[in-house]
Design a protein around this motif. Structure first.
Motif, mmCIF file in Angstrom:
data_model
loop_
_atom_site.group_PDB
_atom_site.id
_atom_site.type_symbol
_atom_site.label_atom_id
_atom_site.label_comp_id
_atom_site.label_asym_id
_atom_site.label_seq_id
_atom_site.Cartn_x
_atom_site.Cartn_y
_atom_site.Cartn_z
ATOM 1 N N ARG A 4 0.838 -1.218 0.086
ATOM 2 C CA ARG A 4 -0.013 -0.065 0.131
ATOM 3 C C ARG A 4 0.807 1.393 0.233
ATOM 4 N NH1 ARG A 4 -1.145 -3.214 3.789
ATOM 5 N NH2 ARG A 4 -0.504 -2.041 5.363
ATOM 6 N N ARG A 6 0.746 5.717 -0.950
ATOM 7 C CA ARG A 6 0.085 7.146 -1.240
ATOM 8 C C ARG A 6 0.807 8.087 -2.011
ATOM 9 N NH1 ARG A 6 -4.453 9.356 0.099
ATOM 10 N NH2 ARG A 6 -5.195 7.869 1.403
ATOM 11 N N SER A 18 -3.597 14.253 -2.379
ATOM 12 C CA SER A 18 -3.250 12.787 -2.590
ATOM 13 C C SER A 18 -4.174 11.535 -2.871
ATOM 14 C CB SER A 18 -2.184 12.301 -1.299
ATOM 15 O OG SER A 18 -3.014 12.119 -0.162
ATOM 16 N N TYR A 20 -4.901 7.046 -2.678
ATOM 17 C CA TYR A 20 -4.299 5.963 -2.033
ATOM 18 C C TYR A 20 -4.167 5.055 -3.438
ATOM 19 C CZ TYR A 20 -4.681 1.220 -0.387
ATOM 20 O OH TYR A 20 -4.341 -0.115 0.061
ATOM 21 N N ASP A 52 -8.479 7.274 -5.484
ATOM 22 C CA ASP A 52 -7.862 6.150 -5.062
ATOM 23 C C ASP A 52 -8.007 5.089 -6.338
ATOM 24 O OD1 ASP A 52 -7.832 7.433 -2.593
ATOM 25 O OD2 ASP A 52 -9.052 6.205 -1.690
ATOM 26 N N TYR A 84 0.328 14.627 6.102
ATOM 27 C CA TYR A 84 0.428 13.770 5.097
ATOM 28 C C TYR A 84 1.112 12.659 5.595
ATOM 29 C CZ TYR A 84 1.807 11.780 0.585
ATOM 30 O OH TYR A 84 1.944 10.810 -0.689
ATOM 31 N N LYS A 89 -1.763 6.415 9.469
ATOM 32 C CA LYS A 89 -2.108 5.970 8.156
ATOM 33 C C LYS A 89 -1.679 4.525 7.709
ATOM 34 C CE LYS A 89 -3.406 10.064 7.159
ATOM 35 N NZ LYS A 89 -3.322 10.944 8.334
ATOM 36 N N GLU A 91 -0.347 3.248 4.916
ATOM 37 C CA GLU A 91 0.242 2.789 3.899
ATOM 38 C C GLU A 91 1.775 2.498 4.171
ATOM 39 O OE1 GLU A 91 -1.690 5.918 4.050
ATOM 40 O OE2 GLU A 91 -2.995 5.394 2.697
ATOM 41 N N ALA A 94 4.896 6.399 1.004
ATOM 42 C CA ALA A 94 4.335 7.742 0.816
ATOM 43 C C ALA A 94 5.160 8.557 -0.435
ATOM 44 C CB ALA A 94 3.965 8.436 1.989
#
Length: 128
Positions: A4, A6, A18, A20, A52, A84, A89, A91, A94
């Motif tokens: 995952r 972003r 942003s 996903y 996303d 961010y 989060k 993810e 990033a």
């Protein structure tokens, strides 16, 4: 298995818009795709505007947005880089397009109570 991530773009006021990205978010794949195919502010903005996605580079060399399957997943707006890169989060990486360059942050660092670490995106272009 998903890696995952972003994908974000820094706006003029320092906020970050942003989206996903679900599959293959590691720098050796997504980082190279972003650097090779989404290398201008307008291309990055267009990519993120779709919201996303499963991937930004499917077999047809187009993004596969969740909206295409009926889901409403618009871009997210964070007030600044701290928002961010916030540790809650989910993810693993990033990406941030800032000043015409891609940056990649390893979000695994939060597991060790450290701030995200900038990691290198490999320089070699993919043959896709």
């Amino acid at each position: 298995m998903a890696t995952r991530s972003r994908i974000g773009i820094e706006l003029l006021d320092g906020s970050i818009l942003s989206a996903y990205h679900h599959w293959d978010g590691y720098p050796e794949w997504l980082g190279r795709i972003l650097r090779t195919h989404y290398n201008t502010r307008s291309k990055v903005a267009e990519l993120i505007d779709g919201g996303d996605m499963s991937t930004c580079w499917a077999e047809n060399h187009q993004p596969e947005y969740y909206s295409a399957r009926g889901e409403n997943c618009p871009p997210r707006l964070d007030v600044d880089i701290l928002g961010y890169l916030h540790p809650d989060k989910s993810e693993e990486y990033a990406y941030l397009f800032r000043d015409g360059e891609w940056l990649c942050y390893n979000m695994h660092q939060f597991e060790d109570d450290k701030s995200p670490e900038l990691v290198e995106i490999p320089a070699l272009a993919l043959a896709v």
